[in-house]
Design an enzyme around this catalytic site. Structure first.
Site, PDB file in Angstrom:
ATOM      1  N   SER A  97      13.811  17.893  14.611  1.00 63.22           N
ATOM      2  CA  SER A  97      13.913  17.725  13.214  1.00 63.22           C
ATOM      3  C   SER A  97      15.297  17.909  12.682  1.00 63.22           C
ATOM      4  CB  SER A  97      13.142  18.534  12.438  1.00 63.22           C
ATOM      5  OG  SER A  97      11.696  18.351  12.768  1.00 63.22           O
ATOM      6  N   ALA A 157      12.146  22.821  17.229  1.00 69.96           N
ATOM      7  CA  ALA A 157      13.037  22.471  16.101  1.00 69.96           C
ATOM      8  C   ALA A 157      14.083  21.351  16.241  1.00 69.96           C
ATOM      9  CB  ALA A 157      13.904  23.787  15.728  1.00 69.96           C
ATOM     10  N   HIS A 212       2.219  26.247  16.222  1.00 68.79           N
ATOM     11  CA  HIS A 212       2.705  27.417  15.111  1.00 68.79           C
ATOM     12  C   HIS A 212       2.103  27.349  13.690  1.00 68.79           C
ATOM     13  CE1 HIS A 212       5.876  28.660  18.157  1.00 68.79           C
ATOM     14  NE2 HIS A 212       4.947  28.870  18.684  1.00 68.79           N
TER      15      HIS A 212
END
Length: 818
Positions: A569, A566, A665
């Site tokens: 981003s 994550a 994912h």
């Protein structure tokens, strides 16, 4: 009600009872009539009589309340001698339209999505199958489509069901009907034998896996391909028969592969966890199948991805000694065996003898060590903690024990020289502990005492102190086991071997030196690599410049793998997940990524998705410099792959080629029906996101159920693309760059340790994670940690690589124009 009526109907016999059923029908006792008609045990005569009193449209619409079966499903399931007669009469009764154009009930599915052909295959009703495909009023392309119809959830054809259940007559009826219909093209073979279900298993694989030789032989003769890698584990048909140990099937598969010219490739094919068929045969204890594989050309020196040899696999997993010994005899006598395999380490550095010792298997110990040209080398081999097989034996005696002394005796006898035996039993691990230290730690059984006495008799020194300053006698005093009798016997055995003068000065209350760091500095697989080779990776320069210098020294285009989380981003405006202010910091955020959230509260779920990712769709959220850094690597031909945990679609927006992106994912770019029984395909986000952004809940066009994004929710398995990349990309990486991930979610978090030990690794993250927590250690030789924002780290690497200052702008322009 259905079962009750059926039971009554069966119990009632004779003309009186039958007349009573007719009176019920004539009196329109509809519920009882329907229950009887939909009961497979109802006789054909009763069914035909009852149907004759029902309107045709009602017969066509009649369905079981429990499973949605039509009357044709029921009669196919009944599989009695008159099933065909009943089916034909039923069709005649409802045939008010041209069956060749619009069959009214033959193509109807039940509540499980099964056609009549599926049910017939499940019931082994071969006559129904033959009739439906060859003799029914419906034929040609329409019937072929029925034959290959997929059940919604499992995606099974009729042949999948026949193969799973071992219904040979049904399988043969399907094959014969194809031949009678003239469907003998390549597509026919794939339809009957090579079609993958929802789990990636073909009909042939299922027949092999479930050990149904007649059906497997039928599909192999038809042209079924046992070299196809099936399922999440990427198992071929040869893997399957190796694991199940069916010799007849193994011979048939080997013959088919040889005829197709794919035998050599399939013998070497590896599963998702790195096993060849020979490895599965050895680990399953199937010596007879292993012999067939080796005779066919399988590599006797093969090792798994985890480093296990055929010997180690048999030692660890073949539970019966006779089975394991048969494999040992086969492998050790093989003319192509490389003796280095005897000491081949697994991922923990353990050899086959370590495995044998840890399970106290004396027969295998004797077979292995007597086959070695240098048995003392084998007996003294250390794993990545420095432990020898004798250490492993000493630890195993706590739980296994019964055969520990016998196992040690087998090893000692093969060493011959008492001085060599004494040297082996006094070999220290990387914490300078001897096997005695491991043995007496909380000793629980008299088996431990027996092994202790055997080691002492062989020359084990009870006075050796570990790096923490404790001898085995200190351990025995301070780490007593729960059984006082055993603990006292351990103390007695040790004190009897201590020099009396030294025993007088012995301080049993001596404190351990818990600050000793020697073990930490010496443990691990990298310590098997000469220190000069390790230091040469980055030359002690743990900076972007050191990485750039390493790449330049390669002298070729590097293969760079990126692991992204994550943090990649965050600067775009999408929050991280596991930080203190991330998505999972609130209960609502944690529950959002549960599959149950879509079903229970789709409005709230999609509102959250619009909040998180809607800006990517509208263009308000754009890729970061770190995204464009990865895109630039791809443009230069240096990116092997990016394995990403992110579902935010920004990798694609940055212009990274789709074939370089592994969405571990899943993604928000595609959606599929939430109903597992729906047969609809996944749909593009282009058709879904406008509805989401408008505040609507997207629904399936086929069945009206809620759509769900194609992401991996908690508890769901990762896609096959992740497994494939894990097996093909990681070990060949020249450089690993880890960006913005906690490395806490497995199996993704394990990838960082799956590159070569001489491959440099770069972390770009706000804090050190995983193995990078030791990046300042003196033992570090390949890890670089660029702590801070992902974009800053990307720019630092780009500058060291000599890229032009406007590389990010160029990458953005390239993405915008693509």
């Amino acid at each position: 009600m259905l079962a009750a009526v059926g039971a009554v109907g069966l119990a009632m016999g004779g003309a009186v009872a039958y007349a009573r059923w007719r009176s019920w029908a004539q009196a329109s006792h509809r519920e009882q009539m329907e229950a009887l008609l939909l009961e497979p045990t109802t006789s054909a005569e009763q069914v035909l009589d009852l149907v004759s009193h029902m309107p045709a449209e009602h017969v066509a619409e009649l369905r079981s309340r429990d499973d949605g079966d039509t009357m044709l499903h029921v009669r196919a399931r009944a599989n009695d001698p008159k099933s065909l007669e009943v089916i034909n009469r039923l069709l005649a009764h409802v045939a008010d339209v041209d069956l060749t154009v619009s069959p009214p009930i033959l193509d109807v599915t039940n509540g499980y999505g099964c056609t009549v052909l599926h049910v017939a295959a499940l019931a082994d009703a071969s006559d129904v199958i033959s009739w439906a495909l060859v003799d029914s009023p419906c034929h040609g392309t329409v019937v072929r489509d029925w034959c290959n119809a997929l059940t919604p959830e499992s995606k099974w054809t009729a042949m999948h069901l026949a193969a799973a259940e071992g219904h040979e007559e049904a399988a043969r009826a399907l094959v014969d009907s194809y031949a009678l219909c003239g469907w003998d093209d390549a597509a026919a073979v794939d339809e009957l034998a090579n079609t993958k279900d929802a789990h990636g298993h073909t009909q042939l694989f299922i027949a092999l896996h479930n050990r149904h030789p007649p059906i497997a032989a039928l599909l192999l003769e038809l042209g079924g391909d046992p070299s196809i890698a099936c399922g999440r584990n990427l198992l071929t048909g040869l893997h399957s028969v190796a694991a199940t140990g069916h010799a007849e099937l193994a011979e048939a598969v080997i013959a088919a592969l040889r005829a197709a010219g794919t035998l050599e490739r399939t013998l070497a094919a590896r599963s998702a966890t790195g096993e060849t068929p020979a490895a599965l045969a050895a680990g399953s204890g199937h010596a007879h199948v292993l012999r067939l594989l080796l005779d066919a050309g399988a590599d006797v020196n093969t090792v798994t991805k985890g480093g296990e040899s055929l010997l180690a696999l048999a030692a660890a997993h073949a539970r019966q000694d006779d089975a394991a010994l048969a494999i040992f005899d086969l492998v050790l006598a093989h003319p192509a065996l490389d003796e280095s395999i005897l000491v081949a380490p697994n991922r923990f550095g353990s050899t086959a003898l370590h495995e044998i010792a840890s399970l106290c298997r004396p027969t295998l110990a004797r077979a292995l060590i007597t086959a070695a040209s240098a048995p003392h080398t084998l007996a003294a081999m250390q794993d990545y903690d420095g432990m020898t097989p004798i250490h492993a034996l000493a630890r195993a005696v706590r739980t296994i024990g019964d055969r520990a002394v016998e196992t040690f005796a087998a090893i000692a006898a093969a060493l011959h020289d008492p001085a060599v035996v004494a040297a082996v039993v006094n070999t220290l691990d990387y914490g300078e502990a001897s096997p005695l230290h491991a043995l007496v730690w909380k000793a629980e059984s008299m088996s431990a005492v027996a092994l202790l006495e055997a080691l002492l008799d062989a020359g084990a020194d009870p006075t050796i102190e570990s790096e923490q300053g404790w001898s085995p006698l200190h351990v025995a005093y301070n780490m007593r086991g729960p059984d006082a009798r055993v603990a006292d016997a351990v103390l007695a055995a040790l004190t009897s071997r201590w020099p009396p003068a030294a025993l007088d000065r012995f301080d049993k209350d001596k404190r351990r030196n818990l600050d000793a760091k020697g073990y930490i500095a010496r443990r691990g697989p990298h310590n098997r690599i000469p220190i000069a080779e390790r230091r040469a990776v980055l030359g002690g320069e743990f900076t972007p410049a050191g990485v750039a210098d390493y790449l330049q020294r390669l002298g070729r285009t590097p293969r760079i793998v990126v692991l992204a989380g994550a943090g990649l981003s965050v600067s775009a405006g999408i929050p991280a997940y596991r930080t203190s202010d991330g998505v999972y910091s609130t209960a609502a955020g944690r529950s959002a990524f549960q599959a149950s959230a879509v079903a229970s509260d789709p409005v709230s779920f999609y509102a959250k998705m619009a909040e998180l990712f809607g800006g990517v769709v509208t263009g308000e959220i754009t890729p970061t410099s770190a995204h464009y850094f990865v895109a630039e690597l791809a443009a230069r031909g240096e990116l092997a792959a990016i394995l990403t945990q992110n579902v935010d679609m920004l990798e694609v927006a940055a212009g990274i080629p789709a074939d370089k992106i592994v969405e571990a994912h899943g993604t928000m770019r595609r959606f599929r029906c939430l109903d597992p029984m729906c047969s609809s395909e996944a749909v593009s986000g282009e058709a879904v996101w406008p509805r989401v952004l408008a505040g609507d809940v997207p629904v399936c066009a086929a069945c009206g159920s809620t759509l769900r994004p194609c992401v991996v929710f908690f508890g769901e398995g990762l896609p096959a693309s992740f497994t494939e990349a894990r097996n093909t990309v990681m070990e060949h990486a020249d450089l690993l760059i880890v960006i913005g991930t906690s490395l806490m979610v497995y199996p993704f978090g394990a990838l960082v340790n799956e590159v070569s030990l001489l491959t440099p690794r770069v972390l770009i993250n706000r804090e050190p994670v995983g193995p990078f927590v030791h990046h300042t250690s003196d033992a570090n030789y390949r890890d670089v940690a660029l702590l801070g924002d992902a974009d800053d780290g990307a720019h630092a690497l780009a500058a060291s690589f000599g890229w032009p200052a406007d590389w990010a702008e160029r990458a953005a322009a390239r993405a915008a124009g693509s």
